[in-house]
Design a protein around this motif. Structure first.
Motif, PDB file in Angstrom:
ATOM      1  N   PHE A 147       1.632   6.209  13.687  1.00  0.00           N
ATOM      2  CA  PHE A 147       0.382   6.095  12.396  1.00  0.00           C
ATOM      3  C   PHE A 147       0.261   4.927  11.745  1.00  0.00           C
ATOM      4  N   GLN A 148      -1.005   4.374  11.409  1.00  0.00           N
ATOM      5  CA  GLN A 148      -1.398   3.376  10.678  1.00  0.00           C
ATOM      6  C   GLN A 148      -2.432   3.909   9.653  1.00  0.00           C
ATOM      7  N   GLN A 149      -2.682   3.231   8.385  1.00  0.00           N
ATOM      8  CA  GLN A 149      -3.299   3.560   7.409  1.00  0.00           C
ATOM      9  C   GLN A 149      -4.906   3.774   7.883  1.00  0.00           C
ATOM     10  N   GLU A 150      -5.411   2.928   8.666  1.00  0.00           N
ATOM     11  CA  GLU A 150      -6.779   2.811   9.224  1.00  0.00           C
ATOM     12  C   GLU A 150      -7.022   4.340   9.965  1.00  0.00           C
ATOM     13  N   ASP A 151      -5.904   4.714  10.680  1.00  0.00           N
ATOM     14  CA  ASP A 151      -6.029   6.019  11.290  1.00  0.00           C
ATOM     15  C   ASP A 151      -6.456   7.305  10.477  1.00  0.00           C
ATOM     16  N   LYS A 211       0.648  -8.538 -11.785  1.00  0.00           N
ATOM     17  CA  LYS A 211       1.750  -8.489 -10.809  1.00  0.00           C
ATOM     18  C   LYS A 211       1.509  -9.237  -9.370  1.00  0.00           C
ATOM     19  N   SER A 212       0.492 -10.087  -9.505  1.00  0.00           N
ATOM     20  CA  SER A 212       0.206 -10.941  -8.104  1.00  0.00           C
ATOM     21  C   SER A 212       0.032  -9.899  -6.882  1.00  0.00           C
ATOM     22  N   GLN A 213      -0.708  -9.024  -7.285  1.00  0.00           N
ATOM     23  CA  GLN A 213      -1.303  -8.143  -6.136  1.00  0.00           C
ATOM     24  C   GLN A 213      -2.659  -7.920  -5.831  1.00  0.00           C
ATOM     25  N   THR A 214      -3.095  -7.646  -4.773  1.00  0.00           N
ATOM     26  CA  THR A 214      -4.648  -7.826  -4.361  1.00  0.00           C
ATOM     27  C   THR A 214      -4.880  -6.544  -4.433  1.00  0.00           C
ATOM     28  N   PRO A 215      -6.189  -6.301  -4.427  1.00  0.00           N
ATOM     29  CA  PRO A 215      -6.549  -4.847  -4.426  1.00  0.00           C
ATOM     30  C   PRO A 215      -5.936  -4.068  -3.257  1.00  0.00           C
ATOM     31  N   GLN A 216      -5.707  -4.643  -1.998  1.00  0.00           N
ATOM     32  CA  GLN A 216      -5.588  -4.054  -1.084  1.00  0.00           C
ATOM     33  C   GLN A 216      -3.852  -3.690  -1.132  1.00  0.00           C
ATOM     34  N   GLU A 217      -3.162  -4.656  -1.488  1.00  0.00           N
ATOM     35  CA  GLU A 217      -1.706  -4.587  -1.733  1.00  0.00           C
ATOM     36  C   GLU A 217      -1.509  -3.355  -3.011  1.00  0.00           C
ATOM     37  N   LEU A 218      -2.254  -3.207  -3.939  1.00  0.00           N
ATOM     38  CA  LEU A 218      -2.078  -2.310  -4.807  1.00  0.00           C
ATOM     39  C   LEU A 218      -2.356  -1.096  -4.233  1.00  0.00           C
ATOM     40  N   PHE A 219      -3.408  -0.915  -3.677  1.00  0.00           N
ATOM     41  CA  PHE A 219      -3.784   0.533  -2.984  1.00  0.00           C
ATOM     42  C   PHE A 219      -2.868   0.884  -1.876  1.00  0.00           C
ATOM     43  N   LYS A 273       0.498   0.288  -1.993  1.00  0.00           N
ATOM     44  CA  LYS A 273       1.610   0.591  -2.964  1.00  0.00           C
ATOM     45  C   LYS A 273       1.565   1.986  -3.607  1.00  0.00           C
ATOM     46  N   THR A 274       0.428   2.187  -4.338  1.00  0.00           N
ATOM     47  CA  THR A 274       0.196   3.411  -5.111  1.00  0.00           C
ATOM     48  C   THR A 274      -0.083   4.650  -3.989  1.00  0.00           C
ATOM     49  N   HIS A 275      -0.486   4.309  -2.953  1.00  0.00           N
ATOM     50  CA  HIS A 275      -0.803   5.551  -2.007  1.00  0.00           C
ATOM     51  C   HIS A 275       0.232   5.615  -0.859  1.00  0.00           C
ATOM     52  N   TYR A 276       1.563   5.060  -0.946  1.00  0.00           N
ATOM     53  CA  TYR A 276       2.282   5.094  -0.088  1.00  0.00           C
ATOM     54  C   TYR A 276       2.980   6.369   0.173  1.00  0.00           C
ATOM     55  N   ASP A 277       3.306   7.031  -1.076  1.00  0.00           N
ATOM     56  CA  ASP A 277       3.869   8.495  -0.952  1.00  0.00           C
ATOM     57  C   ASP A 277       2.879   9.454  -0.160  1.00  0.00           C
ATOM     58  N   LEU A 278       1.670   9.417  -0.546  1.00  0.00           N
ATOM     59  CA  LEU A 278       0.662  10.082   0.017  1.00  0.00           C
ATOM     60  C   LEU A 278       0.199   9.983   1.253  1.00  0.00           C
ATOM     61  N   LEU A 279       0.432   8.792   1.858  1.00  0.00           N
ATOM     62  CA  LEU A 279       0.498   8.651   3.245  1.00  0.00           C
ATOM     63  C   LEU A 279       1.574   9.203   4.047  1.00  0.00           C
TER      64      LEU A 279
END
Length: 211
Positions: free
Chosen positions: A122-126, A26-34, A36-42
């Motif tokens: 809030f950023q993901q790295e935080d 789906k033309s997604q890098t590992p970071q992009e896939l992570f 997307k799949t963790h957006y709701d959890l974030l």
């Protein structure tokens, strides 16, 4: 969310660098896939952190208001002739004001850290290190604040004992104070234990990676 980020970074660290930028079907890098799949959890993690910080701010504000008043109110009043506190020679007076000062300090520290946590963007790295550390500091400050407040209450009762003829009432007050301390400890452990485990894991991983 912090644990998910920890394992993602760890797998990224042990993986060959040349495959990190590869894309899937789906033309997604590992970071992009992570992401997307963790957006709701974030989003859920961000909501939990803000609600937790809001509760801390309310509790610390109430305690700070009470302790600020107590810091300028001398138990027993002043002697009209000398102008000195009536209970100046009581051995519990100085510890009482020390505990009130400690409680006021820790409540203001809790309010400051919680307000900062609540207002940041809030950023993901935080969620990897910054927010767990802030939660640890806020929870520890609030715990010390509650403990100091309960101990100050105990000293205040020794300064001005209630005119109670039934001795069992004194035991009831002591039991209430004991259970208040126990409840504060249990809540603190319940909140802080997962954070401490994560920070410990993060520290050991950081040390092992440097070695």
């Amino acid at each position: 969310m912090p644990s998910e980020m920890f394992w993602f970074k760890r797998i990224r660290q042990i993986s060959p660098r040349q495959i990190y930028h590869l894309e899937n079907a789906k033309s997604q890098t590992p970071q992009e896939l992570f992401d997307k799949t963790h957006y709701d959890l974030l989003q859920k993690s961000e909501k939990w952190v803000k609600e937790n910080a809001g509760v801390y701010m309310v509790i610390s504000t109430l305690i700070a208001s009470l302790m600020f008043t107590a810091a300028f109110t001398v138990p027993g009043g002043f002697n009209s002739d000398t102008g000195l506190p009536v209970l100046i020679h009581n051995k519990y007076l100085l510890p009482y004001f020390r505990l009130v000062s400690l409680s006021l300090f820790f409540s203001l520290a809790t309010l400051a850290t919680s307000l900062y946590t609540h207002c940041i963007h809030f950023q993901q790295e935080d969620f990897y290190f910054s927010l767990p550390l802030k939660i640890f500091l806020s929870s520890s400050n609030l715990f010390c604040c509650v403990i100091s407040t309960v101990l100050a209450y105990g000293n205040a009762r020794r300064l001005q004992p209630l005119p109670v003829t039934n001795i069992y009432v004194h035991y009831v007050f002591e039991a209430i104070r004991f259970f208040a301390l126990l409840l504060a400890l249990l809540v603190y452990v319940d909140v802080i234990l997962p954070v401490c485990r994560f920070l410990k894991k993060l520290l050991f991983h950081s040390l092992s990676s440097h070695n």
